[in-house]
Design an enzyme around this catalytic site. Structure first.
Site, PDB file in Angstrom:
ATOM      1  N   LYS A  68      80.027  74.127  38.314  1.00  0.00           N
ATOM      2  CA  LYS A  68      78.435  74.513  38.746  1.00  0.00           C
ATOM      3  C   LYS A  68      77.968  75.555  37.646  1.00  0.00           C
ATOM      4  O   LYS A  68      76.696  75.653  37.333  1.00  0.00           O
ATOM      5  CB  LYS A  68      78.394  74.956  40.036  1.00  0.00           C
ATOM      6  CG  LYS A  68      78.737  74.266  41.223  1.00  0.00           C
ATOM      7  CD  LYS A  68      77.779  72.944  41.142  1.00  0.00           C
ATOM      8  CE  LYS A  68      77.961  71.873  42.208  1.00  0.00           C
ATOM      9  NZ  LYS A  68      77.113  70.757  42.164  1.00  0.00           N
ATOM     10  N   ARG A  83      73.855  61.460  51.876  1.00  0.00           N
ATOM     11  CA  ARG A  83      74.018  62.457  52.964  1.00  0.00           C
ATOM     12  C   ARG A  83      73.391  63.866  52.543  1.00  0.00           C
ATOM     13  O   ARG A  83      73.123  63.872  51.234  1.00  0.00           O
ATOM     14  CB  ARG A  83      75.567  62.638  53.407  1.00  0.00           C
ATOM     15  CG  ARG A  83      76.260  61.315  53.800  1.00  0.00           C
ATOM     16  CD  ARG A  83      77.684  61.658  53.920  1.00  0.00           C
ATOM     17  NE  ARG A  83      78.420  61.340  52.790  1.00  0.00           N
ATOM     18  CZ  ARG A  83      79.248  62.219  52.564  1.00  0.00           C
ATOM     19  NH1 ARG A  83      79.289  63.448  53.117  1.00  0.00           N
ATOM     20  NH2 ARG A  83      80.017  62.125  51.365  1.00  0.00           N
ATOM     21  N   SER A 100      74.837  75.656  42.102  1.00  0.00           N
ATOM     22  CA  SER A 100      75.250  76.359  43.207  1.00  0.00           C
ATOM     23  C   SER A 100      75.391  77.772  42.871  1.00  0.00           C
ATOM     24  O   SER A 100      75.553  78.237  42.011  1.00  0.00           O
ATOM     25  CB  SER A 100      76.731  75.938  43.839  1.00  0.00           C
ATOM     26  OG  SER A 100      77.254  76.980  44.578  1.00  0.00           O
ATOM     27  N   GLY A 130      74.098  61.041  45.105  1.00  0.00           N
ATOM     28  CA  GLY A 130      74.520  61.552  46.414  1.00  0.00           C
ATOM     29  C   GLY A 130      73.385  61.654  47.460  1.00  0.00           C
ATOM     30  O   GLY A 130      73.181  62.561  48.019  1.00  0.00           O
ATOM     31  N   TYR A 175      85.395  74.199  41.173  1.00  0.00           N
ATOM     32  CA  TYR A 175      83.831  73.912  41.754  1.00  0.00           C
ATOM     33  C   TYR A 175      82.906  74.961  40.941  1.00  0.00           C
ATOM     34  O   TYR A 175      81.931  74.425  40.517  1.00  0.00           O
ATOM     35  CB  TYR A 175      83.974  74.298  43.023  1.00  0.00           C
ATOM     36  CG  TYR A 175      82.688  73.905  43.668  1.00  0.00           C
ATOM     37  CD1 TYR A 175      82.186  72.748  43.949  1.00  0.00           C
ATOM     38  CD2 TYR A 175      81.662  74.930  44.429  1.00  0.00           C
ATOM     39  CE1 TYR A 175      80.765  72.553  44.332  1.00  0.00           C
ATOM     40  CE2 TYR A 175      80.419  74.709  44.926  1.00  0.00           C
ATOM     41  CZ  TYR A 175      80.022  73.395  44.948  1.00  0.00           C
ATOM     42  OH  TYR A 175      78.879  73.227  45.598  1.00  0.00           O
ATOM     43  N   ALA A 176      83.445  76.370  40.880  1.00  0.00           N
ATOM     44  CA  ALA A 176      82.443  77.206  40.199  1.00  0.00           C
ATOM     45  C   ALA A 176      82.397  76.933  38.830  1.00  0.00           C
ATOM     46  O   ALA A 176      81.057  77.014  38.113  1.00  0.00           O
ATOM     47  CB  ALA A 176      83.051  78.722  40.458  1.00  0.00           C
ATOM     48  N   ILE A 196      74.230  75.594  52.869  1.00  0.00           N
ATOM     49  CA  ILE A 196      73.212  74.829  53.429  1.00  0.00           C
ATOM     50  C   ILE A 196      74.240  74.001  54.155  1.00  0.00           C
ATOM     51  O   ILE A 196      75.245  73.389  54.158  1.00  0.00           O
ATOM     52  CB  ILE A 196      72.947  73.883  52.274  1.00  0.00           C
ATOM     53  CG1 ILE A 196      72.014  74.458  51.065  1.00  0.00           C
ATOM     54  CG2 ILE A 196      71.669  72.864  52.893  1.00  0.00           C
ATOM     55  CD1 ILE A 196      71.047  75.658  51.490  1.00  0.00           C
ATOM     56  N   ASN A 243      72.434  65.265  41.818  1.00  0.00           N
ATOM     57  CA  ASN A 243      72.857  66.027  42.983  1.00  0.00           C
ATOM     58  C   ASN A 243      74.296  65.875  43.678  1.00  0.00           C
ATOM     59  O   ASN A 243      74.838  66.549  44.038  1.00  0.00           O
ATOM     60  CB  ASN A 243      71.903  65.740  44.323  1.00  0.00           C
ATOM     61  CG  ASN A 243      72.342  66.128  45.490  1.00  0.00           C
ATOM     62  OD1 ASN A 243      72.241  67.325  45.965  1.00  0.00           O
ATOM     63  ND2 ASN A 243      72.874  65.267  46.320  1.00  0.00           N
TER      64      ASN A 243
HETATM   65  P1  NAP Z   1      77.653  66.137  51.055  1.00  0.00           P
HETATM   66  O1  NAP Z   1      76.726  66.383  52.281  1.00  0.00           O
HETATM   67  O2  NAP Z   1      79.033  66.162  51.104  1.00  0.00           O
HETATM   68  O3  NAP Z   1      77.014  64.903  50.141  1.00  0.00           O
HETATM   69  C1  NAP Z   1      77.664  64.424  49.024  1.00  0.00           C
HETATM   70  C2  NAP Z   1      76.880  63.355  48.620  1.00  0.00           C
HETATM   71  O4  NAP Z   1      77.347  62.982  47.215  1.00  0.00           O
HETATM   72  C3  NAP Z   1      76.931  61.903  49.355  1.00  0.00           C
HETATM   73  O5  NAP Z   1      75.857  61.242  49.290  1.00  0.00           O
HETATM   74  C4  NAP Z   1      78.162  61.281  48.495  1.00  0.00           C
HETATM   75  O6  NAP Z   1      77.959  59.983  48.793  1.00  0.00           O
HETATM   76  C5  NAP Z   1      77.911  61.737  46.974  1.00  0.00           C
HETATM   77  N1  NAP Z   1      79.258  61.611  46.460  1.00  0.00           N
HETATM   78  C6  NAP Z   1      80.244  62.297  46.674  1.00  0.00           C
HETATM   79  N2  NAP Z   1      81.223  61.841  45.710  1.00  0.00           N
HETATM   80  C7  NAP Z   1      80.568  60.951  44.986  1.00  0.00           C
HETATM   81  C8  NAP Z   1      80.968  60.141  43.757  1.00  0.00           C
HETATM   82  N3  NAP Z   1      82.208  60.174  43.475  1.00  0.00           N
HETATM   83  N4  NAP Z   1      80.250  59.266  43.501  1.00  0.00           N
HETATM   84  C9  NAP Z   1      78.910  59.183  43.643  1.00  0.00           C
HETATM   85  N5  NAP Z   1      78.416  60.029  44.770  1.00  0.00           N
HETATM   86  C10 NAP Z   1      79.414  60.756  45.239  1.00  0.00           C
HETATM   87  O7  NAP Z   1      77.181  67.343  49.938  1.00  0.00           O
HETATM   88  P2  NAP Z   1      75.869  68.360  49.981  1.00  0.00           P
HETATM   89  O8  NAP Z   1      76.242  69.462  50.763  1.00  0.00           O
HETATM   90  O9  NAP Z   1      74.579  67.679  50.311  1.00  0.00           O
HETATM   91  O10 NAP Z   1      75.769  68.875  48.471  1.00  0.00           O
HETATM   92  C11 NAP Z   1      74.907  68.211  47.425  1.00  0.00           C
HETATM   93  C12 NAP Z   1      74.895  69.151  46.099  1.00  0.00           C
HETATM   94  O11 NAP Z   1      74.506  70.299  46.408  1.00  0.00           O
HETATM   95  C13 NAP Z   1      76.537  68.946  45.566  1.00  0.00           C
HETATM   96  O12 NAP Z   1      76.353  69.038  44.123  1.00  0.00           O
HETATM   97  C14 NAP Z   1      77.065  70.443  45.972  1.00  0.00           C
HETATM   98  O13 NAP Z   1      77.847  70.858  45.178  1.00  0.00           O
HETATM   99  C15 NAP Z   1      75.548  71.211  46.101  1.00  0.00           C
HETATM  100  N6  NAP Z   1      75.628  72.348  46.900  1.00  0.00           N
HETATM  101  C16 NAP Z   1      75.844  72.292  48.287  1.00  0.00           C
HETATM  102  C17 NAP Z   1      75.869  73.483  49.033  1.00  0.00           C
HETATM  103  C18 NAP Z   1      75.912  73.309  50.454  1.00  0.00           C
HETATM  104  O14 NAP Z   1      76.197  74.554  51.049  1.00  0.00           O
HETATM  105  N7  NAP Z   1      76.115  72.318  51.214  1.00  0.00           N
HETATM  106  C19 NAP Z   1      75.714  74.580  48.510  1.00  0.00           C
HETATM  107  C20 NAP Z   1      75.710  74.862  47.051  1.00  0.00           C
HETATM  108  C21 NAP Z   1      75.565  73.512  46.141  1.00  0.00           C
HETATM  109  P3  NAP Z   1      78.822  59.255  49.782  1.00  0.00           P
HETATM  110  O15 NAP Z   1      78.111  59.526  51.104  1.00  0.00           O
HETATM  111  O16 NAP Z   1      78.814  57.481  49.309  1.00  0.00           O
HETATM  112  O17 NAP Z   1      80.377  59.754  49.815  1.00  0.00           O
END
Ligand code: NAP
Length: 247
Positions: free
Chosen positions: A159, A15, A142, A12, A155-156, A188, A90
């Site tokens: 995680k 992004r 998370s 991931g 989701y919970a 985030i 990630n």
């Molecule tokens: P994001 O901006 O939505 O980016 C998600 C990334 O995961 C993208 O690079 C996407 O690739 C990739 N991805 C999604 N589905 C996939 C699949 N089926 N196979 C392979 N790659 C896939 O997410 P983020 O907010 O940065 O979150 C990153 C991690 O942190 C996640 O595990 C999320 O649960 C965790 N997290 C985030 C937050 C928050 O507030 N943002 C809080 C707690 C935990 P593509 O671009 O190709 O779709």
């Protein structure tokens, strides 16, 4: 230069948190494999940008929700790139909805993408780490995995599963000089939280002692630290990064 010659796989990485982490690892001279599923253009851009800056990045398009093809794709990747020193599990999805209206498909997709795929990727990467007697793994959990959140049961669960997986694996591989830790981010600013309205984001920020949502770079800094030798006495842990939200 302390990371020179090392390779990392960040899933991931096109992004949000993964992208910021990949960027920071590249800046630190780590060769980075950019995992993603859909964003071909973004992956290409990261690889091109790295090469223009004298860094090495390779794109790896592997859909982690596709349980039927993931093992074959991972085998091909490892055959191509060789041993991976650092793994950042990630990639993740959040498909919100109350349990009563959540389809089994949605629940399974969330658990598969966030938890099962992280375990499968780790299995493939681990063999090389064990041979080399070196490795560091960071799994993205998370705060929701620790605290729960209404509307995010699948989701919970995924995680919370990441935290159990992290602890168990840390015990399995510590004797091989491999550390395994988890990060539990709060809110985030990424595409994942981009679905929230400005009003909701302001309300959330008001509940956070540091009075803002986190930046992907905040989490990337922690990931780099946990991967690095500076964290060589930390394993099996889950570090929260939430601006003090838990207080
Ligand atoms: P994001 O901006 O939505 O980016 C998600 C990334 O995961 C993208 O690079 C996407 O690739 C990739 N991805 C999604 N589905 C996939 C699949 N089926 N196979 C392979 N790659 C896939 O997410 P983020 O907010 O940065 O979150 C990153 C991690 O942190 C996640 O595990 C999320 O649960 C965790 N997290 C985030 C937050 C928050 O507030 N943002 C809080 C707690 C935990 P593509 O671009 O190709 O779709």
């Amino acid at each position: 230069m302390r990371f020179l010659g090392k390779t990392a796989f960040v899933t991931g990485a096109t992004r949000g948190i993964g992208k910021a982490t990949a960027k920071l690892l590249l800046q630190n001279d780590i060769k980075v494999i950019i995992g993603y599923a859909h964003s071909d253009k973004l992956a290409e851009e990261i690889v091109k940008n790295a090469s223009e800056n004298g860094k090495q990045a390779t794109a790896a398009k592997i859909d982690l929700s596709d349980t039927a093809s993931i093992e074959k794709s991972l085998k091909e990747l490892i055959d191509k790139v060789g041993t991976i020193d650092y793994l950042v599990n990630n990639a993740g999805i959040a498909e919100d909805g109350l349990l009563l209206v959540s389809s089994s498909d949605k629940i399974i997709r969330t658990i598969n993408t966030n938890l099962v795929a992280s375990m499968t990727v780790t299995k493939f990467v681990l063999k090389g780490m064990i041979k080399k007697r070196f490795g560091s793994i960071v799994n993205m959990s998370s705060i929701v995995g620790e605290d729960g959140n209404a509307g995010q049961t699948a989701y919970a669960a995924s995680k919370a599963g990441i935290i159990g997986f992290t602890k168990a694996l840390a015990k399995e591989v510590a004797s091989r000089n491999i550390r395994v830790n988890a990060i539990a981010p709060g809110f985030i600013q990424t595409d994942m939280t981009g679905v929230l309205s400005e009003n909701d984001k302001n309300k959330i920020a008001n509940r956070i002692p540091l009075n803002r949502l986190g930046k992907p770079e905040d989490v990337a800094n922690l990931a780099l630290f946990l991967l690095s030798e500076e964290a060589n006495y930390i394993t099996g842990d889950t570090i929260r990064i939430d601006g003090g939200l838990h207080l």
